[in-house]
Write a protein that holds these residues in place. Structure first.
Motif, PDB file in Angstrom:
ATOM      1  N   GLY A  37      15.596 -49.526  17.267  1.00 57.72           N
ATOM      2  CA  GLY A  37      17.114 -49.059  17.694  1.00 57.72           C
ATOM      3  C   GLY A  37      18.071 -49.889  17.602  1.00 57.72           C
ATOM      4  O   GLY A  37      19.202 -49.679  17.346  1.00 57.72           O
ATOM      5  N   LEU A  38      17.888 -51.145  18.162  1.00 56.75           N
ATOM      6  CA  LEU A  38      19.081 -52.201  18.238  1.00 56.75           C
ATOM      7  C   LEU A  38      19.572 -52.487  16.656  1.00 56.75           C
ATOM      8  O   LEU A  38      20.775 -52.769  16.567  1.00 56.75           O
ATOM      9  CB  LEU A  38      18.382 -53.279  19.048  1.00 56.75           C
ATOM     10  CG  LEU A  38      19.528 -54.636  19.606  1.00 56.75           C
ATOM     11  CD1 LEU A  38      20.687 -54.063  19.753  1.00 56.75           C
ATOM     12  CD2 LEU A  38      18.950 -55.508  20.183  1.00 56.75           C
ATOM     13  N   GLU A  39      18.588 -52.822  15.904  1.00 59.16           N
ATOM     14  CA  GLU A  39      18.897 -53.327  14.804  1.00 59.16           C
ATOM     15  C   GLU A  39      19.617 -52.147  14.062  1.00 59.16           C
ATOM     16  O   GLU A  39      20.586 -52.384  13.262  1.00 59.16           O
ATOM     17  CB  GLU A  39      17.784 -53.772  13.964  1.00 59.16           C
ATOM     18  CG  GLU A  39      17.213 -55.118  14.167  1.00 59.16           C
ATOM     19  CD  GLU A  39      18.186 -56.183  14.281  1.00 59.16           C
ATOM     20  OE1 GLU A  39      19.255 -56.135  13.369  1.00 59.16           O
ATOM     21  OE2 GLU A  39      18.208 -57.103  15.176  1.00 59.16           O
ATOM     22  N   THR A  73      21.905 -43.522  25.511  1.00 61.36           N
ATOM     23  CA  THR A  73      20.996 -44.685  26.323  1.00 61.36           C
ATOM     24  C   THR A  73      22.144 -45.763  26.665  1.00 61.36           C
ATOM     25  O   THR A  73      21.553 -46.620  27.225  1.00 61.36           O
ATOM     26  CB  THR A  73      19.901 -45.132  25.693  1.00 61.36           C
ATOM     27  OG1 THR A  73      20.175 -45.883  24.436  1.00 61.36           O
ATOM     28  CG2 THR A  73      18.958 -43.953  25.315  1.00 61.36           C
ATOM     29  N   GLY A  74      23.297 -45.874  25.902  1.00 60.18           N
ATOM     30  CA  GLY A  74      24.300 -46.913  26.206  1.00 60.18           C
ATOM     31  C   GLY A  74      23.849 -48.122  25.332  1.00 60.18           C
ATOM     32  O   GLY A  74      24.295 -48.956  25.270  1.00 60.18           O
ATOM     33  N   LEU A  75      22.867 -47.554  24.281  1.00 63.68           N
ATOM     34  CA  LEU A  75      22.445 -48.923  23.601  1.00 63.68           C
ATOM     35  C   LEU A  75      23.736 -49.520  22.527  1.00 63.68           C
ATOM     36  O   LEU A  75      23.762 -50.708  22.382  1.00 63.68           O
ATOM     37  CB  LEU A  75      21.184 -48.514  22.525  1.00 63.68           C
ATOM     38  CG  LEU A  75      20.827 -49.612  21.563  1.00 63.68           C
ATOM     39  CD1 LEU A  75      20.063 -50.818  22.320  1.00 63.68           C
ATOM     40  CD2 LEU A  75      19.444 -48.981  20.864  1.00 63.68           C
ATOM     41  N   ASN A  76      24.392 -48.502  22.090  1.00 62.98           N
ATOM     42  CA  ASN A  76      25.634 -49.015  21.085  1.00 62.98           C
ATOM     43  C   ASN A  76      26.504 -49.778  22.076  1.00 62.98           C
ATOM     44  O   ASN A  76      27.141 -50.487  21.626  1.00 62.98           O
ATOM     45  CB  ASN A  76      26.150 -47.608  20.762  1.00 62.98           C
ATOM     46  CG  ASN A  76      25.351 -46.856  19.728  1.00 62.98           C
ATOM     47  OD1 ASN A  76      24.397 -47.368  19.128  1.00 62.98           O
ATOM     48  ND2 ASN A  76      25.910 -45.672  19.561  1.00 62.98           N
ATOM     49  N   PHE A  77      26.583 -49.362  23.441  1.00 62.98           N
ATOM     50  CA  PHE A  77      27.576 -49.961  24.006  1.00 62.98           C
ATOM     51  C   PHE A  77      27.364 -51.327  24.474  1.00 62.98           C
ATOM     52  O   PHE A  77      28.181 -52.434  24.331  1.00 62.98           O
ATOM     53  CB  PHE A  77      27.941 -49.211  25.196  1.00 62.98           C
ATOM     54  CG  PHE A  77      28.584 -50.164  26.325  1.00 62.98           C
ATOM     55  CD1 PHE A  77      29.695 -50.479  26.161  1.00 62.98           C
ATOM     56  CD2 PHE A  77      28.164 -50.427  27.717  1.00 62.98           C
ATOM     57  CE1 PHE A  77      30.615 -51.380  27.462  1.00 62.98           C
ATOM     58  CE2 PHE A  77      28.731 -51.174  28.690  1.00 62.98           C
ATOM     59  CZ  PHE A  77      29.902 -51.662  28.487  1.00 62.98           C
ATOM     60  N   LEU A  78      25.983 -51.465  24.738  1.00 65.59           N
ATOM     61  CA  LEU A  78      25.546 -52.944  24.993  1.00 65.59           C
ATOM     62  C   LEU A  78      25.548 -53.781  23.800  1.00 65.59           C
ATOM     63  O   LEU A  78      25.634 -54.963  23.944  1.00 65.59           O
ATOM     64  CB  LEU A  78      24.106 -52.881  25.565  1.00 65.59           C
ATOM     65  CG  LEU A  78      23.780 -52.032  27.047  1.00 65.59           C
ATOM     66  CD1 LEU A  78      22.523 -51.955  27.363  1.00 65.59           C
ATOM     67  CD2 LEU A  78      24.959 -52.512  28.038  1.00 65.59           C
ATOM     68  N   ALA A  79      25.325 -53.265  22.646  1.00 65.96           N
ATOM     69  CA  ALA A  79      25.150 -54.100  21.357  1.00 65.96           C
ATOM     70  C   ALA A  79      26.655 -54.623  21.026  1.00 65.96           C
ATOM     71  O   ALA A  79      26.879 -55.749  20.597  1.00 65.96           O
ATOM     72  CB  ALA A  79      24.599 -53.155  20.226  1.00 65.96           C
ATOM     73  N   LEU A 114      16.383 -48.565  28.286  1.00 63.86           N
ATOM     74  CA  LEU A 114      17.019 -50.036  28.040  1.00 63.86           C
ATOM     75  C   LEU A 114      15.907 -51.143  28.016  1.00 63.86           C
ATOM     76  O   LEU A 114      16.139 -52.366  27.580  1.00 63.86           O
ATOM     77  CB  LEU A 114      18.452 -50.180  28.839  1.00 63.86           C
ATOM     78  CG  LEU A 114      19.252 -49.106  28.382  1.00 63.86           C
ATOM     79  CD1 LEU A 114      20.450 -49.351  29.542  1.00 63.86           C
ATOM     80  CD2 LEU A 114      19.705 -49.383  27.048  1.00 63.86           C
ATOM     81  N   SER A 115      15.012 -50.873  28.739  1.00 62.16           N
ATOM     82  CA  SER A 115      13.711 -51.899  29.027  1.00 62.16           C
ATOM     83  C   SER A 115      13.110 -52.358  27.817  1.00 62.16           C
ATOM     84  O   SER A 115      12.605 -53.323  27.730  1.00 62.16           O
ATOM     85  CB  SER A 115      12.624 -51.282  30.062  1.00 62.16           C
ATOM     86  OG  SER A 115      12.078 -50.314  29.691  1.00 62.16           O
ATOM     87  N   MET A 116      13.470 -51.498  26.869  1.00 61.59           N
ATOM     88  CA  MET A 116      12.898 -51.770  25.510  1.00 61.59           C
ATOM     89  C   MET A 116      13.494 -52.813  24.927  1.00 61.59           C
ATOM     90  O   MET A 116      12.846 -53.440  23.903  1.00 61.59           O
ATOM     91  CB  MET A 116      12.931 -50.676  24.592  1.00 61.59           C
ATOM     92  CG  MET A 116      12.130 -49.250  24.896  1.00 61.59           C
ATOM     93  SD  MET A 116      12.286 -47.856  23.823  1.00 61.59           S
ATOM     94  CE  MET A 116      11.540 -48.564  22.423  1.00 61.59           C
ATOM     95  N   TRP A 117      14.589 -53.188  25.274  1.00 65.41           N
ATOM     96  CA  TRP A 117      15.329 -54.411  24.467  1.00 65.41           C
ATOM     97  C   TRP A 117      15.674 -55.653  25.400  1.00 65.41           C
ATOM     98  O   TRP A 117      16.671 -55.772  26.025  1.00 65.41           O
ATOM     99  CB  TRP A 117      16.649 -53.802  24.087  1.00 65.41           C
ATOM    100  CG  TRP A 117      16.771 -52.535  23.619  1.00 65.41           C
ATOM    101  CD1 TRP A 117      17.204 -51.370  23.915  1.00 65.41           C
ATOM    102  CD2 TRP A 117      15.844 -52.106  22.468  1.00 65.41           C
ATOM    103  NE1 TRP A 117      16.702 -50.110  23.368  1.00 65.41           N
ATOM    104  CE2 TRP A 117      15.994 -50.774  22.032  1.00 65.41           C
ATOM    105  CE3 TRP A 117      15.099 -52.796  21.146  1.00 65.41           C
ATOM    106  CZ2 TRP A 117      15.360 -49.968  20.810  1.00 65.41           C
ATOM    107  CZ3 TRP A 117      14.519 -52.204  20.272  1.00 65.41           C
ATOM    108  CH2 TRP A 117      14.809 -50.778  20.192  1.00 65.41           C
TER     109      TRP A 117
END
Length: 635
Positions: A37-39, A73-79, A114-117
């Motif tokens: 997801g992060l990539e 999940t906020g992943l885009n924001f954190l990236a 978010l613990s996945m990253w």
């Protein structure tokens, strides 16, 4: 339009976990790629908005604005935050991220996702620490000393774009796929995206649906189909037509000098806010140090009284309270004491009002909940005869120390002992005249002078401001059964600190004396005894034996604060001057959010207040209506 019957709470996302990854039951779709997801985020949003190339171009005191459909999940924001952190952007520039989410994740689900990253854990932990309760509307979160700001709107995406005031440099068009979440991809939603975009704004989205591409092209975006991530063959990327490939973000504006009149809580918070955005500020006050007038009390309670109906007044109070609770966390262990607060049902009428309040509203328990007399007594550590409302995130502050701490910044110049007599506009500047001092000449001035504000406003005609005297009483801790939490009723009593517990404050409509009054002490002690019977261990003590302090609140005709450009009676703004006053007895709660709002406007960044609440604090509403004399009828 907000129509959810559970106001102010909002329904959270229904999550299932498939192979450790979050899956939406409502939309039957994954939140991010199970491959990585992060990539995927970096490929779709960071790379195709050219963020790593554009971030270093943001000038000092400037900002870069990313807007997103679907926080998830906020992943885009954190990236994006990580990319900003790793770029060569100016230390005085701000990344501002604006996102809408109709079904926010719960705190627990967000933490698990978010613990996945692990590489994002430092950023994720900061987000989790401030992540708001599931409350409808706009939430402003501030990270890294103001270098990163998040405006998170919980509600329908069209409500978000209608209410929020911003223009994006880049768009992350996320959310679930158009087939599964069509409301996110309607023509109205995409049209609103165009309205919040600058010339040269870029966008990227994981979808390659032809209808989405056609709508964006129709609105002026040049769109391209490009390779997707992983098993996704195609995605879309594009930009709004502009003279250049993309617009270079501007600095805050051409303001070279700003003066704030008043070094109380409002002025000190605003000065620090502007300084952290890279702007230089001069703070002017007639006293010799910050936080000496109404902001100079030894203690102040952090609370608001929320209305039975969840209208704009209640929304403003709630937004202010929640923001201030987050903001003051940085002062924990110093001048902020998050003890919690009990708002007592101190009379039969207040008990009936609180019952109607609970019946008509649905607040998360993390914000407030109803407590019985027994539970209120247990929380407070003293016997209470009535229950009330428990606010676990509230507490009390040392306002004077707070103001002095806020003044400690290299971009804040202190001009104390300066008694302002007159403000005069001349050649595009404001000239601030004092008592024989050389004029202070600035591009912009903000009046934060509390009850003295009306005498400084450079306009003809009256304003509906009123000074109301308030006296607090310093009760020796040795003569009192001190609560462990703030107890509010017809007044308030704070926990003891340095041998003193502060009780008050009086509400003296017809007394304008700055001197301590025995009668006011007597009123405070009577209030204390009715609120916590038997708390005062030496009831025969004469009021003259107590010390205290007198301050004057500035209130408005509608008891709502004033923040923003100074306008005349016709609603026309005067150039380069703002008001920030009328906070009444709730200044500690209102001031942080309203300081953020004024600083947003001055710096040209996305505004933290929705448009409906910005109207609520506008200055022109406080002009005194002109009295029209009847025509004289001649014989």
């Amino acid at each position: 339009m907000i129509t959810d019957s559970r106001l102010p709470s909002i329904e959270t996302a229904g999550i299932e976990w498939h192979e450790g990854a979050p899956y939406s039951r409502r939309f039957s779709d994954v939140y991010f790629s199970r491959d990585n997801g992060l990539e995927e985020t970096r490929h779709v949003f960071v790379s195709h908005n050219q963020l790593t190339e554009r971030f270093p171009e943001v000038p000092a005191a400037g900002s870069f604005v990313i807007a997103e459909t679907g926080f998830g999940t906020g992943l885009n924001f954190l990236a994006a935050w990580q990319a900003w952190d790793q770029s060569a952007s100016s230390a005085d520039a701000c990344l501002h991220f604006v996102s809408a989410e109709r079904y926010p994740l719960s705190q627990d689900d967000l933490a698990r996702a978010l613990s996945m990253w692990p590489e994002l854990s430092d950023y994720a932990n900061q987000l989790l620490e401030q992540y708001p309760e599931p409350i409808h509307g706009a939430h402003r979160l501030i990270f890294d000393g103001g270098r990163v700001r998040l405006t998170l709107f919980f509600g329908d995406v069209l409500d978000a774009w209608r209410e929020l005031d911003f223009r994006a440099d880049a768009w992350f068009l996320d959310g679930f796929s158009p087939a599964r979440n069509p409301d996110m991809w309607t023509e109205a939603a995409i049209d609103a995206i165009r309205g919040h975009s600058k010339p040269g704004t870029t966008l990227a989205t994981f979808t390659s649906v032809g209808e989405v591409r056609r709508l964006l092209t129709k609105l002026g975006f040049t769109m391209h189909k490009v390779p997707g991530f992983g098993s996704k063959r195609d995605m879309l990327a594009g930009a709004l037509a502009a003279p250049a490939a993309h617009a270079t973000p501007a600095a805050a504006n051409d303001i070279e000098s700003i003066a704030i009149i008043g070094a109380g809580v409002a002025g000190s918070l605003l000065a620090r806010n502007l300084a952290q955005r890279g702007l230089h500020v001069t703070v002017i006050d007639q006293a010799e140090e910050a936080g000496t007038a109404a902001s100079g009390n030894l203690q102040g309670a952090l609370y608001v009284k929320l209305g039975v109906e969840f209208n704009d007044q209640a929304r403003l109070g709630l937004s202010s309270l929640l923001f201030s609770q987050r903001y003051y966390q940085q002062f924990g262990g110093d001048c902020w004491h998050p003890s919690g607060l009990v708002q007592l049902a101190h009379s039969d009428s207040e008990q009936e009002r609180q019952a109607r309040f609970i019946e008509r509203n649905d607040y998360p328990a993390g914000v407030l909940r109803r407590v019985s007399p027994e539970e209120a007594s247990e929380l407070a550590g003293v016997p209470l005869q009535r229950g009330g409302l428990w606010f676990p995130g509230s507490g009390w502050l040392e306002p004077g120390r707070l103001c002095q701490s806020l003044m400690e910044h290299p971009r804040i110049r202190r001009c104390f002992g300066f008694d302002v007599h007159r403000l005069t506009p001349c050649n595009g500047k404001w000239h601030i005249a004092g008592n024989g001092e050389q004029d202070v000449v600035v591009d912009r001035v903000i009046i934060c002078a509390g009850h003295q504000t009306p005498g400084l406003i450079p306009l003809h005609g009256g304003f509906r401001f009123r000074a109301i005297r308030g006296q607090v009483t310093h009760v020796p801790a040795a003569s009192l059964k001190c609560p462990n939490v703030v107890v509010c009723g017809s007044g308030y009593l704070n926990p003891a600190h340095n041998g003193i517990a502060l009780a008050g404050a009086t509400f003296d409509l017809h007394d304008h004396s700055p001197a301590l009054s025995t009668n006011s002490h007597r009123d405070n002690l009577s209030m204390l005894d009715s609120m916590i019977p038997g708390a005062l261990q030496v009831p025969e003590s004469e009021p003259d034996d107590f010390e205290g302090k007198v301050g004057f609140r500035c209130t408005t005709h509608d008891y709502q604060p004033v923040a923003g450009p100074l306008m005349d009676a016709h609603g026309h703004a005067l150039e380069g001057i703002d008001l920030f006053t009328g906070l009444g007895s709730k200044g500690l709660s209102y001031a942080p959010l309203l300081a953020e709002y004024i600083a947003d406007r001055i710096s040209g960044q996305p505004q933290c207040l929705p448009r409906s609440l910005a109207k609520r604090v506008a200055t022109h509403r406080c002009h005194r209506p002109e009295i029209v004399q009847p025509e004289t009828i001649s014989a």
